[in-house]
Design an enzyme around this catalytic site. Sequence first.
Site, PDB file in Angstrom:
ATOM      1  N   TYR A  72       1.022  -1.280  -0.071  1.00  0.00           N
ATOM      2  CA  TYR A  72      -0.300   0.134   0.121  1.00  0.00           C
ATOM      3  C   TYR A  72       0.729   1.297   0.017  1.00  0.00           C
ATOM      4  O   TYR A  72       0.473   2.358  -0.579  1.00  0.00           O
ATOM      5  CB  TYR A  72      -0.820   0.059   1.630  1.00  0.00           C
ATOM      6  CG  TYR A  72      -1.884   1.144   1.962  1.00  0.00           C
ATOM      7  CD1 TYR A  72      -2.830   0.880   0.950  1.00  0.00           C
ATOM      8  CD2 TYR A  72      -1.976   2.092   1.606  1.00  0.00           C
ATOM      9  CE1 TYR A  72      -3.998   1.743   0.557  1.00  0.00           C
ATOM     10  CE2 TYR A  72      -2.476   3.372   1.789  1.00  0.00           C
ATOM     11  CZ  TYR A  72      -3.402   2.727   1.401  1.00  0.00           C
ATOM     12  OH  TYR A  72      -5.047   4.058   1.383  1.00  0.00           O
ATOM     13  N   PHE A 124      -7.351  19.683 -24.455  1.00  0.00           N
ATOM     14  CA  PHE A 124      -7.635  18.759 -24.360  1.00  0.00           C
ATOM     15  C   PHE A 124      -9.350  18.413 -23.455  1.00  0.00           C
ATOM     16  O   PHE A 124      -9.279  19.231 -23.104  1.00  0.00           O
ATOM     17  CB  PHE A 124      -6.777  17.456 -23.542  1.00  0.00           C
ATOM     18  CG  PHE A 124      -7.871  15.623 -23.926  1.00  0.00           C
ATOM     19  CD1 PHE A 124      -8.296  15.886 -25.404  1.00  0.00           C
ATOM     20  CD2 PHE A 124      -8.000  14.940 -23.146  1.00  0.00           C
ATOM     21  CE1 PHE A 124      -8.526  14.372 -26.184  1.00  0.00           C
ATOM     22  CE2 PHE A 124      -8.843  13.904 -23.717  1.00  0.00           C
ATOM     23  CZ  PHE A 124      -8.709  13.749 -24.957  1.00  0.00           C
ATOM     24  N   ASP A 125     -10.135  17.572 -24.208  1.00  0.00           N
ATOM     25  CA  ASP A 125     -11.239  17.895 -23.547  1.00  0.00           C
ATOM     26  C   ASP A 125     -12.096  17.497 -21.691  1.00  0.00           C
ATOM     27  O   ASP A 125     -12.539  18.295 -21.638  1.00  0.00           O
ATOM     28  CB  ASP A 125     -11.919  16.449 -24.108  1.00  0.00           C
ATOM     29  CG  ASP A 125     -11.973  16.309 -25.176  1.00  0.00           C
ATOM     30  OD1 ASP A 125     -11.101  16.889 -25.984  1.00  0.00           O
ATOM     31  OD2 ASP A 125     -13.128  16.121 -26.163  1.00  0.00           O
ATOM     32  N   ASP A 216       0.410  19.368 -20.678  1.00  0.00           N
ATOM     33  CA  ASP A 216      -0.025  18.070 -21.135  1.00  0.00           C
ATOM     34  C   ASP A 216       0.522  17.688 -22.310  1.00  0.00           C
ATOM     35  O   ASP A 216       1.456  17.535 -23.637  1.00  0.00           O
ATOM     36  CB  ASP A 216      -1.338  18.601 -21.478  1.00  0.00           C
ATOM     37  CG  ASP A 216      -2.169  17.338 -21.717  1.00  0.00           C
ATOM     38  OD1 ASP A 216      -1.228  17.036 -21.788  1.00  0.00           O
ATOM     39  OD2 ASP A 216      -3.648  18.129 -21.613  1.00  0.00           O
ATOM     40  N   ALA A 218       0.975  13.675 -22.786  1.00  0.00           N
ATOM     41  CA  ALA A 218       0.272  13.062 -23.515  1.00  0.00           C
ATOM     42  C   ALA A 218       1.207  11.770 -24.496  1.00  0.00           C
ATOM     43  O   ALA A 218       1.985  11.005 -24.399  1.00  0.00           O
ATOM     44  CB  ALA A 218      -0.843  12.532 -23.520  1.00  0.00           C
ATOM     45  N   LYS A 259      -0.481   7.300 -23.462  1.00  0.00           N
ATOM     46  CA  LYS A 259      -0.103   7.165 -24.815  1.00  0.00           C
ATOM     47  C   LYS A 259       1.509   6.741 -24.828  1.00  0.00           C
ATOM     48  O   LYS A 259       1.870   6.062 -25.129  1.00  0.00           O
ATOM     49  CB  LYS A 259      -0.196   8.596 -25.416  1.00  0.00           C
ATOM     50  CG  LYS A 259      -1.645   8.899 -25.296  1.00  0.00           C
ATOM     51  CD  LYS A 259      -2.990   9.024 -24.565  1.00  0.00           C
ATOM     52  CE  LYS A 259      -3.642   9.972 -24.951  1.00  0.00           C
ATOM     53  NZ  LYS A 259      -4.922   9.794 -23.562  1.00  0.00           N
ATOM     54  N   HIS A 453     -20.485  13.733 -28.288  1.00  0.00           N
ATOM     55  CA  HIS A 453     -20.216  12.952 -29.196  1.00  0.00           C
ATOM     56  C   HIS A 453     -20.219  11.455 -28.959  1.00  0.00           C
ATOM     57  O   HIS A 453     -19.856  10.200 -29.538  1.00  0.00           O
ATOM     58  CB  HIS A 453     -19.249  13.002 -29.606  1.00  0.00           C
ATOM     59  CG  HIS A 453     -18.211  13.631 -28.357  1.00  0.00           C
ATOM     60  ND1 HIS A 453     -17.668  14.786 -27.165  1.00  0.00           N
ATOM     61  CD2 HIS A 453     -17.023  12.903 -29.042  1.00  0.00           C
ATOM     62  CE1 HIS A 453     -16.699  14.955 -27.122  1.00  0.00           C
ATOM     63  NE2 HIS A 453     -16.390  13.921 -27.272  1.00  0.00           N
TER      64      HIS A 453
HETATM   65  N1  F0G Z   1      -4.625  15.061 -22.695  1.00  0.00           N
HETATM   66  C1  F0G Z   1      -4.794  14.848 -23.584  1.00  0.00           C
HETATM   67  C2  F0G Z   1      -3.799  15.823 -25.026  1.00  0.00           C
HETATM   68  C3  F0G Z   1      -5.213  13.894 -23.826  1.00  0.00           C
HETATM   69  O1  F0G Z   1      -5.189  13.004 -25.884  1.00  0.00           O
HETATM   70  C4  F0G Z   1      -5.295  12.937 -23.403  1.00  0.00           C
HETATM   71  C5  F0G Z   1      -6.911  11.520 -23.343  1.00  0.00           C
HETATM   72  C6  F0G Z   1      -5.561  13.074 -21.993  1.00  0.00           C
HETATM   73  C7  F0G Z   1      -4.980  14.266 -21.268  1.00  0.00           C
HETATM   74  C8  F0G Z   1      -6.527  11.971 -20.442  1.00  0.00           C
HETATM   75  O2  F0G Z   1      -5.749  11.593 -20.550  1.00  0.00           O
HETATM   76  O3  F0G Z   1      -7.382   8.800 -21.120  1.00  0.00           O
HETATM   77  O4  F0G Z   1      -5.492   8.714 -19.723  1.00  0.00           O
HETATM   78  O5  F0G Z   1      -7.654  10.194 -19.360  1.00  0.00           O
HETATM   79  N2  F0G Z   1      -6.680  11.479 -25.024  1.00  0.00           N
HETATM   80  C9  F0G Z   1      -7.744  10.262 -25.636  1.00  0.00           C
HETATM   81  C10 F0G Z   1      -7.750  10.774 -26.853  1.00  0.00           C
HETATM   82  C11 F0G Z   1      -8.845  10.102 -25.128  1.00  0.00           C
HETATM   83  O6  F0G Z   1      -8.978   9.496 -27.633  1.00  0.00           O
HETATM   84  O7  F0G Z   1      -7.104  11.475 -27.821  1.00  0.00           O
HETATM   85  P1  F0G Z   1      -7.059   9.834 -19.626  1.00  0.00           P
END
Ligand code: F0G
Length: 461
Positions: A72, A124-125, A216, A218, A259, A453
């Site tokens: 843990y 990102f969303d 960010d 990824a 990623k 979407h």
């Molecule tokens: N930041 C970026 C640039 C991303 O592309 C994503 C996720 C996230 C943050 C969020 O990360 O999915 O690990 O919680 N992108 C995916 C996509 C879902 O299809 O582009 P996560």
Amino acid sequence: MKYMTAEPFRIKVVEHIKKTTKAERQKNLEEAGYNAFRLKADDVYVDCITDSGTSAMSANQWSAMMLGDESYAGCRSFYKFEESVQDIFGMPYVQPTHQGRAADYIMTQMYAKKGKYAIGNMHFDTFRGNAEMLGALPLDYAIDEGLDANDEYHPFKGNVDLKKMQSLIDEHGAEQVSVVIITVTCNNNGGQPVSMQNIREVSELAGKYNIPVILDSARISENAYFIKLREPGYADKSIKEITREMCSYCETATMSAKKDGLVNIGGFLATRRKDIYETANQMAIVHEGFITYGGLAGRDMEALAVGLQEGCEEHYLEYRINQAQYLGAGLKERGVPIIEPIGGHGVYVDGKRFFPHIPQGEFPSQRLVVALYEAAGVRAVELGACAFGRKDPDTGEPIWPDLECMRISISRRVYTNNHLDVIIAALGDIYEDRDSYRGLKLVYEGPITSLRHFTAGFELL
Ligand code: F0G
């Protein structure tokens, strides 16, 4: 070209994928409301809906998983993972999270402020959603070239527009801007890289006003590879030297490790500020798990420690980036209009130029997603009128996004170029026959427009 796209690995385990008939796919589409998110993955032949969490792990990652320490607190796997992140990011403090959006959440709580602007190239969303829930004002300030689907060549279409940033500060005052977030590579406009010069200049401008800069990250190693290829002065630097320099201009980074971390789950927040780390620790304990696992199993952190390093290998990155180039070149040969230059994690097809007779209100890119699945069992994702369309808060009238795309994401180390040839052939044929397609009617959407979407339902017109 063949040498550059050939896989720097051999295949040890295979996973069978199902081929379906066109009639079966038409039935599947009807049942899914013509929404690719609602299809069962088992009914998909080549799945390009995302490159996130879909990587094939290496033998070294699988064997590392056996060494996972599931204690843990203070587990051995955490320290291996922490060391791997420190090596690539050059930041001392690392808080694991279960995936990227959890790191986004923690970061947003600390850096986004109600009523204040959060500048980004293109957020990102998940950051955008987190910021909006807090009442912050996220702004997408990518350079104009990055928003122009017809613009042929700019090596760094992910760059932040410094002029837009400066005028916002001049107009509203620097205290109205709480944070700048640079997404590398920029996912929403084609997986486009950001240059080192731009990261440095954004950092200098923000620094003048004490505005923190966040990465960010990824797709940080893919971005670093583009810097190595395209930016003067970086050809002889190693990928890790480049990633560390990118991070040196930022105080904190978030990462969806699904990623470039080459794992199926995981994320983290890394920072050079002790106070930020300590707050992140508290938030992780409440939302994710204890500080040294943050919602991940020890074995997940073992796989990630190895995957992050593999993601920085140059032969891997050469193959990876060239696979997207291969797909893009093949599509171009068939006349299919794509966003150029081709980005890091896939190819973005321009829905407006593909179906010029289908207005954005009838979802041309979504229509293309449907056509591609119907033709070949290939699943892509819409990044256009459905995903990014908004409603005017006063009039309720729709506001359509500039970029109207279908993203074909390529999972890491999963598909061969033969699979990509299937996509090229199918899209080429659809393009030849493009005049015969009509648009879609949106018949269902959930209560939150920015998430519609994922669950939307359509009918064929
Ligand atoms: N930041 C970026 C640039 C991303 O592309 C994503 C996720 C996230 C943050 C969020 O990360 O999915 O690990 O919680 N992108 C995916 C996509 C879902 O299809 O582009 P996560």
